[in-house]
Enzyme design. Structure first.
Site, PDB file in Angstrom:
ATOM      1  N   ASP A  48      -8.748  -2.109 -36.404  1.00 51.58           N
ATOM      2  CA  ASP A  48      -8.078  -2.862 -37.411  1.00 51.58           C
ATOM      3  C   ASP A  48      -9.261  -2.995 -37.942  1.00 51.58           C
ATOM      4  OD1 ASP A  48      -6.466  -4.909 -38.861  1.00 51.58           O
ATOM      5  OD2 ASP A  48      -7.076  -6.411 -37.261  1.00 51.58           O
ATOM      6  N   VAL A  93     -10.394  -4.242 -27.159  1.00 50.27           N
ATOM      7  CA  VAL A  93     -10.899  -5.262 -26.666  1.00 50.27           C
ATOM      8  C   VAL A  93      -9.988  -6.209 -26.028  1.00 50.27           C
ATOM      9  CG1 VAL A  93     -12.541  -5.453 -28.603  1.00 50.27           C
ATOM     10  CG2 VAL A  93     -10.270  -6.439 -29.434  1.00 50.27           C
TER      11      VAL A  93
END
Length: 169
Positions: free
Chosen positions: A34, A125
């Site tokens: 991202d 993550v």
């Protein structure tokens, strides 16, 4: 029939119609894929994401859904943002991970995209085990009814590349 290709490398360097972003629900950038997409793509992506938050996605993009923006400075026409699930040992969320791939391909079809680059969604993550993520991603893309002609999975490191290669074989 969609052709599936695997490459190890940087998704922001791909020359495709659409790059899929493993976004967070805020659509306002983050870490990993991202952050890299927002950094290399430039402010135009964030500007469109802010407009989406101000209009249709005031509470953020739901997990498993996908939405497109410009690709800014990337060598693509669009970025398709999708929010993967956080892995859980106590709850099966694989349907949400599969939905990320299906929904992204659906958005690609609406846009007329014929080449799409995917990362390994939810494996950073969000801690999805790589081998299982590869299984879900490849099974979902293979089964999808789509006009996309070529899907490239762009795997960041050797561990991811090997997991996807083993699964594709």
């Amino acid at each position: 029939m969609t052709t599936i290709t695997l490459v190890q490398g940087d998704i922001t360097r791909q020359s495709v119609d659409a790059i899929v972003n493993a976004a967070n629900s805020s659509l306002l950038g983050g870490g990993g894929v991202d952050g890299a997409i927002h950094r290399r793509g430039g402010p135009a992506i964030l500007e469109e994401c802010r407009k989406l938050r101000a209009s249709r996605y005031g509470k953020g993009l739901p997990t498993g859904r996908a939405v497109a923006t410009t690709a800014g400075n990337l060598d693509a026409r669009w970025v398709i943002h999708t929010v993967g699930p956080v892995f859980s040992d106590s709850e099966d969320r694989s349907h949400l991970l599969a939905s990320c791939y299906r929904e992204s391909l659906g958005v690609a079809d609406e846009l007329g995209a014929r080449t799409v680059a995917f990362p390994a969604i939810s494996t950073g993550v969000y801690r999805w085990p790589m081998a299982d993520a590869a299984r879900i991603a490849l099974e979902t893309v293979r089964a999808a009814r789509t006009q996309v002609e070529e899907v490239t999975f762009v795997l960041f490191d050797e561990h991811a590349y090997t997991a996807f290669t083993d699964r594709l074989a």
